[in-house]
Write an enzyme that holds these catalytic residues in place. Structure first.
Site, PDB file in Angstrom:
ATOM      1  N   TYR A  76       2.243   3.068  15.020  1.00  0.00           N
ATOM      2  CA  TYR A  76       2.842   3.223  13.691  1.00  0.00           C
ATOM      3  C   TYR A  76       4.259   3.779  13.698  1.00  0.00           C
ATOM      4  CZ  TYR A  76       2.414   8.313  13.039  1.00  0.00           C
ATOM      5  OH  TYR A  76       2.562   9.668  13.120  1.00  0.00           O
ATOM      6  N   ASP A 133       0.842  -1.186   0.000  1.00  0.00           N
ATOM      7  CA  ASP A 133       0.000   0.000   0.000  1.00  0.00           C
ATOM      8  C   ASP A 133       0.881   1.240   0.000  1.00  0.00           C
ATOM      9  OD1 ASP A 133      -2.338   1.443  -0.012  1.00  0.00           O
ATOM     10  OD2 ASP A 133      -2.547   1.426   2.166  1.00  0.00           O
ATOM     11  N   TYR A 149       1.160   5.714  -0.539  1.00  0.00           N
ATOM     12  CA  TYR A 149       0.738   6.897   0.236  1.00  0.00           C
ATOM     13  C   TYR A 149       0.938   8.092  -0.687  1.00  0.00           C
ATOM     14  CZ  TYR A 149       0.694   9.607   4.700  1.00  0.00           C
ATOM     15  OH  TYR A 149       0.418  10.447   5.741  1.00  0.00           O
ATOM     16  N   ASP A 200      -9.124   0.188   2.065  1.00  0.00           N
ATOM     17  CA  ASP A 200      -8.099  -0.200   3.040  1.00  0.00           C
ATOM     18  C   ASP A 200      -8.586   0.219   4.436  1.00  0.00           C
ATOM     19  OD1 ASP A 200      -5.665  -0.888   4.223  1.00  0.00           O
ATOM     20  OD2 ASP A 200      -4.773   1.060   3.787  1.00  0.00           O
ATOM     21  N   LYS A 202      -4.244  -1.940  10.269  1.00  0.00           N
ATOM     22  CA  LYS A 202      -4.626  -2.076   8.866  1.00  0.00           C
ATOM     23  C   LYS A 202      -4.850  -3.529   8.449  1.00  0.00           C
ATOM     24  CE  LYS A 202      -3.312   2.215   7.382  1.00  0.00           C
ATOM     25  NZ  LYS A 202      -4.069   3.100   6.495  1.00  0.00           N
ATOM     26  N   GLN A 248      -3.706   2.388  14.988  1.00  0.00           N
ATOM     27  CA  GLN A 248      -2.648   2.878  14.104  1.00  0.00           C
ATOM     28  C   GLN A 248      -1.815   3.984  14.763  1.00  0.00           C
ATOM     29  OE1 GLN A 248      -4.228   4.503  10.460  1.00  0.00           O
ATOM     30  NE2 GLN A 248      -2.246   5.199   9.705  1.00  0.00           N
ATOM     31  N   ARG A 279       0.333  14.852  13.343  1.00  0.00           N
ATOM     32  CA  ARG A 279       1.584  15.465  13.786  1.00  0.00           C
ATOM     33  C   ARG A 279       1.471  16.989  13.752  1.00  0.00           C
ATOM     34  NH1 ARG A 279       2.944  11.830   9.947  1.00  0.00           N
ATOM     35  NH2 ARG A 279       3.370  13.526   8.497  1.00  0.00           N
ATOM     36  N   THR A 286      -8.728  -5.883   4.124  1.00  0.00           N
ATOM     37  CA  THR A 286      -8.649  -4.940   3.008  1.00  0.00           C
ATOM     38  C   THR A 286      -9.616  -5.458   1.949  1.00  0.00           C
ATOM     39  OG1 THR A 286      -6.293  -4.623   3.476  1.00  0.00           O
ATOM     40  CG2 THR A 286      -7.108  -3.824   1.347  1.00  0.00           C
ATOM     41  N   ARG A 315      -7.912   3.839  13.350  1.00  0.00           N
ATOM     42  CA  ARG A 315      -7.009   4.974  13.579  1.00  0.00           C
ATOM     43  C   ARG A 315      -6.412   5.004  14.979  1.00  0.00           C
ATOM     44  NH1 ARG A 315      -5.809   5.801   8.513  1.00  0.00           N
ATOM     45  NH2 ARG A 315      -7.615   6.368   7.255  1.00  0.00           N
ATOM     46  N   THR A 317      -4.625   6.291   0.033  1.00  0.00           N
ATOM     47  CA  THR A 317      -5.880   7.032   0.094  1.00  0.00           C
ATOM     48  C   THR A 317      -5.906   8.150  -0.932  1.00  0.00           C
ATOM     49  OG1 THR A 317      -5.844   6.615   2.445  1.00  0.00           O
ATOM     50  CG2 THR A 317      -7.430   8.246   1.664  1.00  0.00           C
ATOM     51  N   GLU A 339      -9.189   3.735  -2.263  1.00  0.00           N
ATOM     52  CA  GLU A 339      -7.938   3.599  -3.010  1.00  0.00           C
ATOM     53  C   GLU A 339      -8.172   2.886  -4.333  1.00  0.00           C
ATOM     54  OE1 GLU A 339      -4.509   2.332  -0.861  1.00  0.00           O
ATOM     55  OE2 GLU A 339      -5.293   2.966   1.087  1.00  0.00           O
ATOM     56  N   HIS A 390      -3.821  13.959   0.851  1.00  0.00           N
ATOM     57  CA  HIS A 390      -4.041  13.021   1.958  1.00  0.00           C
ATOM     58  C   HIS A 390      -2.867  13.064   2.938  1.00  0.00           C
ATOM     59  CE1 HIS A 390      -5.104   9.488   4.257  1.00  0.00           C
ATOM     60  NE2 HIS A 390      -3.933   8.951   3.980  1.00  0.00           N
ATOM     61  N   GLU A 448     -10.305   3.752   3.733  1.00  0.00           N
ATOM     62  CA  GLU A 448      -9.421   4.475   2.830  1.00  0.00           C
ATOM     63  C   GLU A 448      -9.834   4.097   1.414  1.00  0.00           C
ATOM     64  OE1 GLU A 448      -5.303   3.761   3.998  1.00  0.00           O
ATOM     65  OE2 GLU A 448      -5.474   5.336   5.522  1.00  0.00           O
ATOM     66  N   GLU A 507     -10.113  12.367   7.597  1.00  0.00           N
ATOM     67  CA  GLU A 507     -10.040  13.703   7.005  1.00  0.00           C
ATOM     68  C   GLU A 507     -11.419  14.354   6.922  1.00  0.00           C
ATOM     69  OE1 GLU A 507      -7.165  13.421   3.373  1.00  0.00           O
ATOM     70  OE2 GLU A 507      -7.796  11.408   3.950  1.00  0.00           O
TER      71      GLU A 507
HETATM   72 MN    MN Z   1      -4.057   2.754   2.746  1.00  0.00          MN
END
Ligand code: MN
Length: 401
Positions: free
Chosen positions: A234, A118, A120, A223, A243, A230, A134, A247, A227, A334, A191, A125, A189, A348
């Site tokens: 992560y 997967d 990014y 996906d 994750k 994660q 962050r 899927t 959260r 995503t 995708e 996104h 997600e 989001e």
């Molecule tokens: Mn993903």
């Protein structure tokens, strides 16, 4: 474009301009391969048994993998033959008995997944997640514009559309330290996945201009992401249990030939990328995605604006000599556009759960509740003003066990 004789198929997103491949089962029958035409599936094993299509037996298997190994020349030859069979009146009598209404079949996982990766690759996104996860730090990590960031996911839990999604449990952070329990921030997600056909041997690379020699086609991907799990796990190695529980993919794999009219220039890249990521003609796919939450259309992510292209992703994935296997699946990451109603995740859409959205039934949501259903669909421009349908990927959340 020639006219299809199948009742109701012409002028729909599933006319002969599309012809996606899948696998199906009738109530008491074995698993077979098929091609969608309108609201029917063409039984490919039946067509091969009757010598209407010649594919060396590959279309009489229960999954697409043998067919996926054949390569572009044979994929194109078979596709042309299927178009002939579905458009020329002389074939109608032989083919009609092999058309089964979609309502009479169960669609099952069409290929055995090799490895699952997967990426990014949406700048919007990645920037949104950066702000939410962050805050106060740069939106993008220093490597983001230099390589398509990705991680290896769990191939064994890639499931076909319609498979129930059991809410995952795991560790998450609380003010009193880590706690265990069902995820409270279950998300999606939206995708686009790329299905590898022709494998490589260990040590080989796939340069950007060889993309279409190896990639057979495209499938929609959800996906699913927990959260809270994660966010706690992560760093520093990336997504893991947040994750890997499931899927979902569309039951249909749309061959690249169906997307010939959907290629558009990809966004310019600044700074310039290293040589192995360069493309003479950087192209992305103009796919229009729709996300529905319990039947409410909540987002329309545009795929054309993805910063990294599928050819660059494949070049990066193999630049260290990692080999490809037939059935490998790599997903775009995503897909999010610039506007709030174009984002591909609920993280989001509700800005980290701080801005609930209202569904058509009047209820409010931040993340997924038990019983919720999410459906992702997409279309692309086809030849002569037609529309190519990419099928749909749907799933309903079941309570944690
Ligand atoms: Mn993903």
């Amino acid at each position: 474009m020639t006219t299809c004789w199948v009742p109701g198929a012409a002028d729909t997103p599933y006319g002969v301009q599309t012809l996606p491949y899948g696998a199906f089962r009738r109530s008491e029958g074995e698993q077979r391969l098929g091609v969608r035409i309108g609201d029917f599936v063409l039984d490919l094993r039946g067509a091969e048994d009757a010598d209407l299509i010649l594919a060396g037996g590959a279309l009489s298997e229960s999954t697409l993998n043998a067919f996926l190994t054949l390569g572009r020349a044979q994929w194109t030859t078979v596709r042309r033959r299927i178009v002939e069979l579905l458009t020329e009146a002389e074939h109608r009598a032989a083919i009609e008995p092999l058309l089964i209404p979609l309502a009479e079949v169960d669609l099952v996982m069409p290929f055995t997944v090799g490895d699952y990766v997967d990426f990014y690759s949406s700048e919007q996104h990645a920037s949104n997640v950066g702000q939410i996860f962050r805050p106060g730090q740069p939106l993008l990590t220093p490597n983001w514009r230099h390589l398509p960031i990705g991680y290896h996911g769990r191939a064994g839990t890639v499931v076909v559309s319609g498979t129930p999604i059991v809410r995952p449990s795991g560790q998450r952070r609380s003010s009193d330290g880590p706690v265990f329990g069902p995820s409270g921030r279950l998300d999606i997600e939206a995708e686009v996945g790329f299905v590898v056909g022709v494998p490589t041997v260990l040590g080989d690379r796939v340069p950007t201009d060889r993309f279409a020699d190896h990639v057979f086609g495209v499938t929609l991907v959800n996906d699913w992401s927990a959260r809270d799990i994660q966010a706690w796990e992560y760093q520093p190695l990336g997504p893991f249990l947040g994750k890997s529980f499931a899927t979902s993919v569309s039951p249909w794999v749309v061959p690249l030939e169906a997307l010939d009219h959907a290629w558009v220039p990809a966004p310019a890249q600044d700074p310039p990328v290293l040589d192995y990521l360069r493309e003479d003609d950087r192209r992305g796919l103009d796919l229009s995605i729709v996300v529905e939450w319990n039947g409410t259309r909540v987002s329309e992510p545009p795929f054309a604006g993805m910063y990294w292209t599928p050819a660059q992703q494949l070049a990066h994935l193999t630049v260290n000599g990692a080999s490809l296997r037939t059935g490998d699946l790599y997903a775009s990451g995503t897909v999010s556009g610039a506007r709030r109603d174009q984002v591909g995740s609920f993280l989001e859409l509700t800005w980290g759960g701080t801005e609930p959205i209202k569904l058509d039934d009047g209820s409010e949501r931040t993340f997924l509740e038990d019983g919720d259903t999410v459906t992702i669909t997409a279309t692309a421009p086809g030849p002569a003003g037609s529309t190519v349908g990419l099928g749909d990927v749907t799933g309903t959340v079941h309570p944690a066990r």
